[in-house]
Design a protein around this motif. Structure first.
Motif, PDB file in Angstrom:
ATOM      1  N   ALA A   9       0.886  -1.206   0.146  1.00 57.73           N
ATOM      2  CA  ALA A   9      -0.009  -0.048   0.077  1.00 57.73           C
ATOM      3  C   ALA A   9       0.681   1.333  -0.043  1.00 57.73           C
ATOM      4  N   MET A  10       1.951   0.977   0.815  1.00 58.14           N
ATOM      5  CA  MET A  10       2.838   2.494   0.954  1.00 58.14           C
ATOM      6  C   MET A  10       3.546   2.648  -0.561  1.00 58.14           C
ATOM      7  N   ASN A  11       3.901   1.517  -1.039  1.00 54.07           N
ATOM      8  CA  ASN A  11       4.464   1.847  -2.569  1.00 54.07           C
ATOM      9  C   ASN A  11       3.507   2.297  -3.612  1.00 54.07           C
ATOM     10  N   ALA A  12       2.154   1.742  -3.425  1.00 54.65           N
ATOM     11  CA  ALA A  12       1.101   2.028  -4.418  1.00 54.65           C
ATOM     12  C   ALA A  12       0.619   3.598  -4.162  1.00 54.65           C
ATOM     13  N   CYS A  13       0.834   4.064  -3.063  1.00 55.06           N
ATOM     14  CA  CYS A  13       0.469   5.430  -2.684  1.00 55.06           C
ATOM     15  C   CYS A  13       1.489   6.423  -2.608  1.00 55.06           C
ATOM     16  N   LYS A  14       2.591   6.332  -2.697  1.00 50.90           N
ATOM     17  CA  LYS A  14       3.698   7.232  -2.734  1.00 50.90           C
ATOM     18  C   LYS A  14       3.631   8.441  -3.429  1.00 50.90           C
ATOM     19  N   GLU A  15       2.978   8.452  -4.608  1.00 53.50           N
ATOM     20  CA  GLU A  15       2.840   9.548  -5.452  1.00 53.50           C
ATOM     21  C   GLU A  15       1.700  10.567  -5.175  1.00 53.50           C
ATOM     22  N   VAL A  16       0.835   9.980  -4.292  1.00 50.88           N
ATOM     23  CA  VAL A  16      -0.569  10.514  -3.863  1.00 50.88           C
ATOM     24  C   VAL A  16      -0.260  12.127  -3.693  1.00 50.88           C
ATOM     25  N   GLN A  17       0.485  12.513  -2.617  1.00 51.89           N
ATOM     26  CA  GLN A  17       0.765  13.549  -1.931  1.00 51.89           C
ATOM     27  C   GLN A  17       1.240  14.771  -3.058  1.00 51.89           C
ATOM     28  N   LYS A  18       1.619  14.313  -3.916  1.00 50.52           N
ATOM     29  CA  LYS A  18       2.357  15.400  -5.019  1.00 50.52           C
ATOM     30  C   LYS A  18       0.976  16.191  -5.616  1.00 50.52           C
ATOM     31  N   ASN A  19      -0.347  15.652  -5.534  1.00 54.35           N
ATOM     32  CA  ASN A  19      -1.509  16.095  -5.961  1.00 54.35           C
ATOM     33  C   ASN A  19      -2.024  17.303  -5.260  1.00 54.35           C
ATOM     34  N   TYR A  20      -1.546  17.669  -3.946  1.00 58.58           N
ATOM     35  CA  TYR A  20      -1.929  18.535  -3.092  1.00 58.58           C
ATOM     36  C   TYR A  20      -0.744  19.443  -2.344  1.00 58.58           C
ATOM     37  N   LYS A  21      -1.124  20.690  -1.956  1.00 57.74           N
ATOM     38  CA  LYS A  21      -0.192  21.699  -1.695  1.00 57.74           C
ATOM     39  C   LYS A  21      -0.148  21.522  -0.140  1.00 57.74           C
ATOM     40  N   GLU A  22      -1.206  21.688   0.491  1.00 56.72           N
ATOM     41  CA  GLU A  22      -1.365  21.692   2.081  1.00 56.72           C
ATOM     42  C   GLU A  22      -0.805  20.608   2.673  1.00 56.72           C
ATOM     43  N   SER A  23       0.056  20.580   3.719  1.00 58.58           N
ATOM     44  CA  SER A  23       0.352  19.232   4.371  1.00 58.58           C
ATOM     45  C   SER A  23      -0.815  18.343   4.957  1.00 58.58           C
ATOM     46  N   CYS A  24      -1.697  19.063   5.679  1.00 57.51           N
ATOM     47  CA  CYS A  24      -2.784  18.302   6.051  1.00 57.51           C
ATOM     48  C   CYS A  24      -3.702  17.236   5.185  1.00 57.51           C
ATOM     49  N   GLU A  25      -3.711  18.011   3.762  1.00 57.05           N
ATOM     50  CA  GLU A  25      -4.226  17.339   2.695  1.00 57.05           C
ATOM     51  C   GLU A  25      -3.232  16.267   2.245  1.00 57.05           C
ATOM     52  N   ARG A  26      -2.020  16.554   2.130  1.00 53.59           N
ATOM     53  CA  ARG A  26      -1.231  15.413   1.565  1.00 53.59           C
ATOM     54  C   ARG A  26      -1.216  14.211   2.510  1.00 53.59           C
ATOM     55  N   VAL A  27      -1.116  14.229   3.730  1.00 51.85           N
ATOM     56  CA  VAL A  27      -1.207  13.088   4.810  1.00 51.85           C
ATOM     57  C   VAL A  27      -2.517  12.499   4.558  1.00 51.85           C
ATOM     58  N   PHE A  28      -3.624  13.325   4.757  1.00 48.97           N
ATOM     59  CA  PHE A  28      -4.913  12.664   4.643  1.00 48.97           C
ATOM     60  C   PHE A  28      -5.235  11.928   3.310  1.00 48.97           C
ATOM     61  N   TYR A  29      -4.929  12.467   2.207  1.00 50.17           N
ATOM     62  CA  TYR A  29      -5.145  11.598   0.878  1.00 50.17           C
ATOM     63  C   TYR A  29      -4.031  10.637   0.793  1.00 50.17           C
ATOM     64  N   THR A  30      -2.932  10.683   1.304  1.00 47.22           N
ATOM     65  CA  THR A  30      -2.076   9.410   1.182  1.00 47.22           C
ATOM     66  C   THR A  30      -2.578   8.566   2.032  1.00 47.22           C
TER      67      THR A  30
END
Length: 146
Positions: free
Chosen positions: A110-131
């Protein structure tokens, strides 16, 4: 409160020292989830019902407090960079320490599959939430969150 957070932040490495090379049990893991929730929840105005929904994998996307709660948990788990990004490398290093053996392979995938998700968000809370949401979407049957 800061003292309490330091105790929780130091819990995971302490747990690793106590158990040595042995993996944690599911009961120990669930206890650590409760400790993280108790460390982060008081910082935010989130109803317990919403936290329980998150624990069950229901990510309510229109709540900024909930998004920052996920960031707080990631920070306690030691998986954030100084910039507030979710660190897949740090998360992968924590897996054998904080997860029971039956969850470890799926968590790595799951970590490897989701490692790029945070690049779609600017704000730190959103980056972690969506990852975190991506990890849940990858493995909903094994997902657990404080």
């Amino acid at each position: 409160m800061l003292f309490g957070l330091n105790i929780i932040r130091n819990f995971l490495p302490l747990l690793a020292c106590i158990i040595g090379v042995s993996a944690v049990t599911m009961q120990q893991f669930e206890t650590s989830l409760d400790m993280m929730r108790n460390g982060c929840a008081p910082k935010f105005k989130i109803p317990v019902e919403l936290l329980d929904r998150l624990r069950d994998g229901d990510f309510v996307e229109n709540n900024s407090e909930l998004k920052c709660y996920t960031r707080c948990v990631a920070q306690l788990a030691g998986t954030l960079t100084k910039k507030g990004d979710f660190s897949v490398q740090k998360a992968l290093a924590q897996i054998p320490i904080i997860l029971p053996p039956e969850m470890q392979d799926t968590a790595r995938e799951a970590m490897n599959a989701c490692k790029e998700v945070q690049k779609n968000y600017k704000e730190s809370c959103e980056r972690v939430f969506y990852t975190t949401k991506c990890v849940r979407d990858y493995a909903p049957d094994t997902f657990k969150f404080p």
